[in-house]
Enzyme design. Structure first.
Site, short mmCIF file in Angstrom:
data_model
loop_
_atom_site.label_atom_id
_atom_site.label_comp_id
_atom_site.label_asym_id
_atom_site.label_seq_id
_atom_site.Cartn_x
_atom_site.Cartn_y
_atom_site.Cartn_z
N SER A 142 80.04 -19.76 67.15
CA SER A 142 79.85 -18.38 67.64
C SER A 142 78.49 -18.18 68.30
CB SER A 142 80.08 -17.38 66.51
OG SER A 142 79.03 -17.40 65.59
N THR B 205 82.33 -22.29 61.75
CA THR B 205 82.24 -23.22 60.62
C THR B 205 83.50 -23.20 59.78
OG1 THR B 205 79.86 -23.03 60.55
CG2 THR B 205 80.91 -23.75 58.53
N ASP C 200 77.34 -16.92 62.98
CA ASP C 200 76.09 -16.61 63.68
C ASP C 200 76.12 -15.27 64.41
OD1 ASP C 200 75.14 -18.99 62.74
OD2 ASP C 200 75.12 -20.02 64.67
N1 GLU Z 1 76.84 -21.86 64.57
C1 GLU Z 1 78.15 -21.89 64.05
C2 GLU Z 1 78.93 -20.62 64.37
O1 GLU Z 1 78.44 -19.53 64.31
C3 GLU Z 1 78.14 -22.16 62.63
C4 GLU Z 1 77.76 -21.01 61.76
C5 GLU Z 1 78.92 -20.55 60.94
O2 GLU Z 1 80.03 -20.38 61.40
O3 GLU Z 1 78.69 -20.37 59.75
O4 GLU Z 1 80.08 -20.73 64.65
#
Ligand code: GLU
Length: 380
Positions: free
Chosen positions: A109, A63, A143
């Site tokens: 992630s 993110t 994540d």
């Molecule tokens: N699911 C994504 C990841 O882990 C978004 C969650 C985040 O980075 O805050 O990259």
């Protein structure tokens, strides 16, 4: 033309050359002096100063590199911006460190995998072994941030700081938390007091240790916590870095990476009311070399599931009892007779971190229950 008529002209030429050389030398000297004074001036063009710590930023996506098409909806895509762009976008970063950025992957992630882990571990170790960097920052999705932090902590050798950073809001959000988190991560990675503290996670003004840190809220920026111990320090732009204790100086065990990924297959089985043996039998039939139980309470599970785990242990599969409960330790031989079953308890390691440690132990040929238990037991 006689020789004599030539000589005065030569003398004139050589006088002109001497004057030119003197003028050029003076100009060069004053340029060098000015440049040095300019670079030494605090806060002015400090990026050009050569004595700043060198921080290597390795980007993996997440993110923190996410972008939304519209600010109106909450929807966005992670891993859209490069590490180089991230570094360029944070004002003042070049005053903290001499930065370089490399892209390792561009993924959310939830897709983190052994290939990226191995690439990260090799690049970081190489950067330290070749003295290319004084600290490393890894940008990462939140994540599985805690698993990568723990994995790297267990395989990297040396005491230079490695900081994993992410954000809960994409770069295009109204109040994105990524730039501040990245600034603080570079602050920590560039600081010599961060040496010897293992791999750290830095988000929302806190410095968390690799063993205890975990994501505790699905959406809030106040999400990373260490329920069994609290943060190892705090960081903010104005106050700088405040570690809560001296670096332990203890040499933690580190494990060798196998020559190639993947790491051995280890499954997590989640315990619940009405639990039967099916998930455990599934794990066994799919070739698991280890099973981590995300048990109820103190790492417990139903009679049927326990019997299936006993069968797994008899087949040489490593069984580790962890817990689905967010805090506390799993203790040996309380309700479950671990000595009889040949089980290991995860102590304070969450199921997802117990899985990583089990993989590394199997990969390093550690399979005797007593040795395994020793590796899981906290060293502080
Ligand atoms: N699911 C994504 C990841 O882990 C978004 C969650 C985040 O980075 O805050 O990259």
């Amino acid at each position: 033309m006689s020789k004599d008529s030539v000589r005065p002209a030569r003398r004139r030429q050589s006088r002109i050359s001497m004057r030119a050389i003197a003028v050029i030398t003076l100009a060069l000297c004053s340029f060098v002096i000015n440049a040095a004074a300019h670079a030494a001036e605090p806060g002015k063009d400090a990026g050009a100063a050569t004595n700043l710590p060198r921080v290597l930023v390795l980007a993996t996506g997440g993110t923190i590199a996410g972008q939304a098409e519209s600010r109106a909806t909450g929807a966005y895509k992670s891993g859209q911006i490069t590490g180089e762009q991230l570094v360029q976008s944070v004002p003042g970063l070049d005053k903290l460190a001499k930065l370089s950025a490399e892209q390792i992957s561009s993924i959310g992630s939830q897709d983190m995998n052994d290939k990226v882990w191995f690439a990260l571990a090799h690049r970081i170790q190489q950067a330290f072994d070749n003295n290319e960097a004084d600290g490393v920052v890894v940008t990462h999705g939140t994540d599985t941030l805690e698993e990568t932090t723990f994995f790297l902590d267990n395989v990297l050798k040396g005491d230079k700081p490695v900081v994993i950073v992410g954000s809960m809001r994409p770069a295009t959000a109204v109040s994105a938390d990524g730039p501040g988190n990245l600034y603080e991560a570079v602050q920590v990675a560039a600081d010599p007091r961060s040496r010897g503290r293992g791999v750290m996670a830095v988000l929302n003004d806190k410095i968390e240790g690799a063993r205890l840190v975990t994501k505790t809220n699905t959406t809030s920026i106040e999400t990373f916590n260490s329920p069994n111990g609290g943060p190892i320090g705090y960081v903010d732009t104005a106050g700088g870095i405040r570690f809560m204790a001296q670096a332990s100086g203890l040499k933690r065990a580190t494990y060798d990476l196998p020559a190639n990924e993947p790491l051995p297959r280890v499954e997590i089985v989640y315990s619940h009311a009405n639990m039967d043996a099916v998930p455990i039998e599934d794990a066994i039939s799919h070739g698991a070399k280890g099973i981590v139980l995300a048990g109820v309470g103190d790492g417990n599970t139903s009679k049927q599931a326990l019997d299936a785990l006993e069968q797994a242990a008899k087949k040489g599969i490593i069984v580790v009892r962890s817990t689905r409960v967010r805090s506390g330790f799993v203790t040996r031989n309380v309700e479950v007779d671990d000595d009889r079953y040949g089980f290991v308890v995860s102590e304070d390691l969450s199921p997802q971190k117990a899985r990583v440690l089990t993989q590394l132990l199997i990969a390093n040929g550690v399979t005797a229950p007593a040795k395994l238990q020793q590796a899981f037991t906290a060293t502080w």
